[in-house]
Design a protein around this motif. Sequence first.
Motif, PDB file in Angstrom:
ATOM      1  N   GLU A 158       0.788  -1.233   0.000  1.00 43.42           N
ATOM      2  CA  GLU A 158       0.000   0.000   0.000  1.00 43.42           C
ATOM      3  C   GLU A 158       0.817   1.279   0.000  1.00 43.42           C
ATOM      4  OE1 GLU A 158      -3.140  -0.379  -0.287  1.00 43.42           O
ATOM      5  OE2 GLU A 158      -3.529  -2.408   0.450  1.00 43.42           O
ATOM      6  N   THR A 159       2.052   1.251   0.510  1.00 42.50           N
ATOM      7  CA  THR A 159       2.728   2.536   0.714  1.00 42.50           C
ATOM      8  C   THR A 159       4.017   2.719  -0.071  1.00 42.50           C
ATOM      9  OG1 THR A 159       4.193   2.042   2.595  1.00 42.50           O
ATOM     10  CG2 THR A 159       1.872   2.412   3.116  1.00 42.50           C
ATOM     11  N   LEU A 160       4.685   1.653  -0.502  1.00 44.77           N
ATOM     12  CA  LEU A 160       6.003   1.787  -1.135  1.00 44.77           C
ATOM     13  C   LEU A 160       6.003   1.186  -2.543  1.00 44.77           C
ATOM     14  CD1 LEU A 160       8.238   0.796   1.932  1.00 44.77           C
ATOM     15  CD2 LEU A 160       7.999   3.094   0.955  1.00 44.77           C
ATOM     16  N   PRO A 161       5.321   1.832  -3.481  1.00 37.88           N
ATOM     17  CA  PRO A 161       5.276   1.268  -4.833  1.00 37.88           C
ATOM     18  C   PRO A 161       6.611   1.455  -5.545  1.00 37.88           C
ATOM     19  CG  PRO A 161       4.276   3.439  -4.832  1.00 37.88           C
ATOM     20  CD  PRO A 161       4.596   3.112  -3.395  1.00 37.88           C
ATOM     21  N   GLN A 337      -9.200   8.377   2.092  1.00 42.77           N
ATOM     22  CA  GLN A 337      -9.265   9.405   1.058  1.00 42.77           C
ATOM     23  C   GLN A 337     -10.407   9.105   0.096  1.00 42.77           C
ATOM     24  OE1 GLN A 337      -7.487  12.180   0.426  1.00 42.77           O
ATOM     25  NE2 GLN A 337      -8.208  12.629  -1.625  1.00 42.77           N
ATOM     26  N   GLY A 340     -13.494  10.027   1.356  1.00 40.18           N
ATOM     27  CA  GLY A 340     -13.657  11.460   1.560  1.00 40.18           C
ATOM     28  C   GLY A 340     -13.417  11.907   2.985  1.00 40.18           C
ATOM     29  N   TYR A 342     -10.334  11.510   4.779  1.00 34.10           N
ATOM     30  CA  TYR A 342      -8.943  11.753   5.149  1.00 34.10           C
ATOM     31  C   TYR A 342      -8.544  13.197   4.899  1.00 34.10           C
ATOM     32  CZ  TYR A 342      -3.900  11.434   5.052  1.00 34.10           C
ATOM     33  OH  TYR A 342      -2.575  11.616   5.273  1.00 34.10           O
TER      34      TYR A 342
ATOM     35  N   TYR B 126      -3.954  22.610   5.540  1.00 35.59           N
ATOM     36  CA  TYR B 126      -4.309  21.230   5.182  1.00 35.59           C
ATOM     37  C   TYR B 126      -5.796  21.054   4.911  1.00 35.59           C
ATOM     38  CZ  TYR B 126      -5.377  16.310   5.636  1.00 35.59           C
ATOM     39  OH  TYR B 126      -5.871  15.066   5.412  1.00 35.59           O
ATOM     40  N   ASN B 130      -7.020  19.891   1.301  1.00 39.17           N
ATOM     41  CA  ASN B 130      -7.555  18.538   1.204  1.00 39.17           C
ATOM     42  C   ASN B 130      -9.005  18.565   0.746  1.00 39.17           C
ATOM     43  OD1 ASN B 130      -7.125  15.702   1.592  1.00 39.17           O
ATOM     44  ND2 ASN B 130      -8.572  15.857   3.297  1.00 39.17           N
ATOM     45  N   ALA B 133      -9.104  18.986  -2.912  1.00 42.58           N
ATOM     46  CA  ALA B 133      -8.752  17.714  -3.554  1.00 42.58           C
ATOM     47  C   ALA B 133      -9.948  16.773  -3.581  1.00 42.58           C
ATOM     48  CB  ALA B 133      -7.577  17.066  -2.824  1.00 42.58           C
ATOM     49  N   ILE B 134     -10.654  16.660  -2.453  1.00 44.92           N
ATOM     50  CA  ILE B 134     -11.812  15.765  -2.385  1.00 44.92           C
ATOM     51  C   ILE B 134     -12.894  16.227  -3.359  1.00 44.92           C
ATOM     52  CG2 ILE B 134     -13.713  15.028  -0.877  1.00 44.92           C
ATOM     53  CD1 ILE B 134     -11.617  15.038   1.431  1.00 44.92           C
ATOM     54  N   LYS B 138      -9.496  14.392  -6.666  1.00 47.42           N
ATOM     55  CA  LYS B 138      -8.043  14.217  -6.847  1.00 47.42           C
ATOM     56  C   LYS B 138      -7.403  14.017  -5.483  1.00 47.42           C
ATOM     57  CE  LYS B 138      -8.609  14.904 -11.172  1.00 47.42           C
ATOM     58  NZ  LYS B 138      -8.432  13.846 -12.171  1.00 47.42           N
ATOM     59  N   ARG B 139      -6.105  13.839  -5.456  1.00 47.35           N
ATOM     60  CA  ARG B 139      -5.432  13.631  -4.170  1.00 47.35           C
ATOM     61  C   ARG B 139      -4.378  14.685  -3.905  1.00 47.35           C
ATOM     62  NH1 ARG B 139      -5.125   7.416  -2.473  1.00 47.35           N
ATOM     63  NH2 ARG B 139      -5.569   8.450  -0.499  1.00 47.35           N
ATOM     64  N   PHE B 140      -4.289  15.032  -2.623  1.00 45.93           N
ATOM     65  CA  PHE B 140      -3.280  15.967  -2.124  1.00 45.93           C
ATOM     66  C   PHE B 140      -2.437  15.188  -1.118  1.00 45.93           C
ATOM     67  CE2 PHE B 140      -2.429  19.286   1.272  1.00 45.93           C
ATOM     68  CZ  PHE B 140      -1.319  19.810   0.621  1.00 45.93           C
ATOM     69  N   PHE B 142       1.750  14.176   0.551  1.00 46.86           N
ATOM     70  CA  PHE B 142       2.949  14.905   1.006  1.00 46.86           C
ATOM     71  C   PHE B 142       3.843  13.994   1.829  1.00 46.86           C
ATOM     72  CE2 PHE B 142      -1.179  15.890   2.853  1.00 46.86           C
ATOM     73  CZ  PHE B 142      -1.084  15.217   4.062  1.00 46.86           C
ATOM     74  N   PHE B 153       2.521   9.244   6.876  1.00 47.86           N
ATOM     75  CA  PHE B 153       1.111   9.532   6.595  1.00 47.86           C
ATOM     76  C   PHE B 153       0.428   8.321   5.955  1.00 47.86           C
ATOM     77  CE2 PHE B 153       3.333  13.656   6.426  1.00 47.86           C
ATOM     78  CZ  PHE B 153       2.726  14.249   7.515  1.00 47.86           C
ATOM     79  N   SER B 154       1.079   7.725   4.960  1.00 53.21           N
ATOM     80  CA  SER B 154       0.464   6.579   4.279  1.00 53.21           C
ATOM     81  C   SER B 154       0.357   5.377   5.210  1.00 53.21           C
ATOM     82  CB  SER B 154       1.238   6.209   3.015  1.00 53.21           C
ATOM     83  OG  SER B 154       2.578   5.884   3.307  1.00 53.21           O
ATOM     84  N   VAL B 225      -2.527  15.873  10.563  1.00 49.26           N
ATOM     85  CA  VAL B 225      -3.049  14.848   9.653  1.00 49.26           C
ATOM     86  C   VAL B 225      -3.313  13.530  10.374  1.00 49.26           C
ATOM     87  CG1 VAL B 225      -2.576  13.523   7.552  1.00 49.26           C
ATOM     88  CG2 VAL B 225      -1.885  15.936   7.708  1.00 49.26           C
ATOM     89  N   ALA B 326       6.176   8.123  -4.918  1.00 49.85           N
ATOM     90  CA  ALA B 326       5.250   7.186  -4.260  1.00 49.85           C
ATOM     91  C   ALA B 326       3.865   7.816  -4.140  1.00 49.85           C
ATOM     92  CB  ALA B 326       5.783   6.787  -2.881  1.00 49.85           C
ATOM     93  N   ILE B 329       2.237   7.529  -7.621  1.00 52.70           N
ATOM     94  CA  ILE B 329       1.783   6.178  -7.959  1.00 52.70           C
ATOM     95  C   ILE B 329       0.596   5.787  -7.081  1.00 52.70           C
ATOM     96  CG2 ILE B 329       2.421   3.743  -8.145  1.00 52.70           C
ATOM     97  CD1 ILE B 329       5.343   4.669  -8.491  1.00 52.70           C
ATOM     98  N   ASN B 330       0.696   6.053  -5.766  1.00 55.86           N
ATOM     99  CA  ASN B 330      -0.400   5.679  -4.865  1.00 55.86           C
ATOM    100  C   ASN B 330      -1.693   6.417  -5.200  1.00 55.86           C
ATOM    101  OD1 ASN B 330       1.095   3.814  -3.364  1.00 55.86           O
ATOM    102  ND2 ASN B 330       1.850   5.367  -1.957  1.00 55.86           N
TER     103      ASN B 330
END
Lengths: 342, 342
Positions: A158-161, A337, A340, A342, B126, B130, B133-134, B138-140, B142, B153-154, B225, B326, B329-330
Amino acid sequence: MRRFRLCFIGFGNVGRALARLLAAKSAELRDNYGIEWEITGVATRRMGWRASDEAIDVSALLAGTEQTQTHTGINEWLAYAKPDVVFETTSLSPENGQPAIEYLRASLQSGAHTFTANKAPIVYAYDELNQIAITQGKRFLFESTVLDSAPVFSLFRETLPAVKIRGFSGVFNSTTNIILETMEAGRSFAEGVKSAQELGVAETDPSHDVDGWDSVMKVCAIARVVLKTPLLPIHVRREGIRGLDHRVLQAARAEGKPFKLFARATVNADGSVTASVRPEQIATTDPLGNVRGTSLAIHFELDTIPGLTIVSHRPNLQSTAYGLLADFINAVSPTDQQSGKY
Amino acid sequence: MRRFRLCFIGFGNVGRALARLLAAKSAELRDNYGIEWEITGVATRRMGWRASDEAIDVSALLAGTEQTQTHTGINEWLAYAKPDVVFETTSLSPENGQPAIEYLRASLQSGAHTFTANKAPIVYAYDELNQIAITQGKRFLFESTVLDSAPVFSLFRETLPAVKIRGFSGVFNSTTNIILETMEAGRSFAEGVKSAQELGVAETDPSHDVDGWDSVMKVCAIARVVLKTPLLPIHVRREGIRGLDHRVLQAARAEGKPFKLFARATVNADGSVTASVRPEQIATTDPLGNVRGTSLAIHFELDTIPGLTIVSHRPNLQSTAYGLLADFINAVSPTDQQSGKY
């Protein structure tokens, strides 16, 4: 809100801790994840295959006073209990992963998300079981198998692609940690075993830990899933801790390089993996040099992060149970996320 | 296969390392994640707002010989470069997060996934960013802001659901690590600053690190966060390392409890957070006692895992760049399991 029917195969210390954890977190699961649940089946060697039409009362289950029907085998039991989720925590059968593999296969084929605390099925049947999960649109997860519940598999999933893993090392076994530390303090191997048993981390017969098999199985599970290399126990150079003299251990500790039962895996240039589990002297300044007592740790070397260490300090039964709970939530929830939140 | 238009706001050491990493991993991104990419815009103080209709040649960009059009400001630039993804790595403006916040807002509003290496916008904006983004779907993200790219965070977003965090501590700043270790070796504060600058971790003016602001911003970003608590720098008890005498540091190291610029946050019974950044003596047997040189680490206390430590050893520019990769990609990939590959 979604309601999940949960079944337990195996209901020993870990299964019971998980039932208690589910009960303790039920409001949070409902409010933050939209998850409601009920237990509809429990199977153990002693109780047999027990299932109920209605939710089994958790307190009665923990007290051993629940009234449920007994079924003749796993398939009849699955058909009756109709689980959305199966938690498999039977005793380990390291030789070949049975009967856990059979239970996991039947659970996945019945259409349940299936989570296990057993390493052996990952080592011997990961490809088959994962393929059934994919075909069924369900998940087969096992986060508690290596560091109790500190993220290892989910970390890479999930975190380190897109990282290249060059190798990993680890201190994967509490029993040997405790025996070695007891002997460093001048006491005997047998006293070390007794300490580990009193802490609830060693089995009556500690051979599986002491001779390195537990760590070997963890190395193979990580290699199989994270390195995508089908490493088998026979491929791992293995040496247990029985040959270590307490004077040698004391001298090593005194020079700041105590012995640990240390696991190592290196990815070779041709993609093959060389692995060992054996006593090694680890400097206390090493990333894994401070891992003591019941704590467990893994260290990865990655192309993009020179070293990444994860340490789980003093995990307990609830930690192992949490690994299974995290698998459950991660399997059935969109990420925060996506939802909606996060 | 999906093709993404990438834009960079800021193209210093981190931005350039990211462009090189994207180029080095392009085959893997295509083959394993179905991601193709091209760079269509780059903005720096020196170059201005440059964009191109066609893919900008990465080698020419790195060599400073690319031919692109200059635009008058971010909105015109975004309209022309049409990014699917924006990487924001401008110099830090810790006082108020500007102009980074303005850039991130505009990028998100244009409909781009937006990733930043700046902490200040997390601390000061934040919620707003955020929410945009929602709204945009899309995603924000960091991930590189705290431990370069080791997951923080992930980790909580993706792998550890339904945990209660009791507190965290960390060694978040390389410059102060190196200064303190230089002084322990009998040399001066100024020599320590010089060592840190030679390693590329300290700015020309090291005050931001030395006086604890960098660590304070990281504490606030994590609190905001991960703990969901709007902690501001003014709320954090802060003490830098200027007051430490090298004889005191040497004595502390000699007794096995060296000083670190140590960050702590505790969640109180009422849900509020008490936090500090100050020099503390940390035993080398402590979870964070072995974090030396440029290495960074964080330690969490959780209800379900007594202690969980993440250490990033000797992260480099590529590690920081990888944090941004990352995130990218995530943000755009289903998990491996969802794609049927895991």
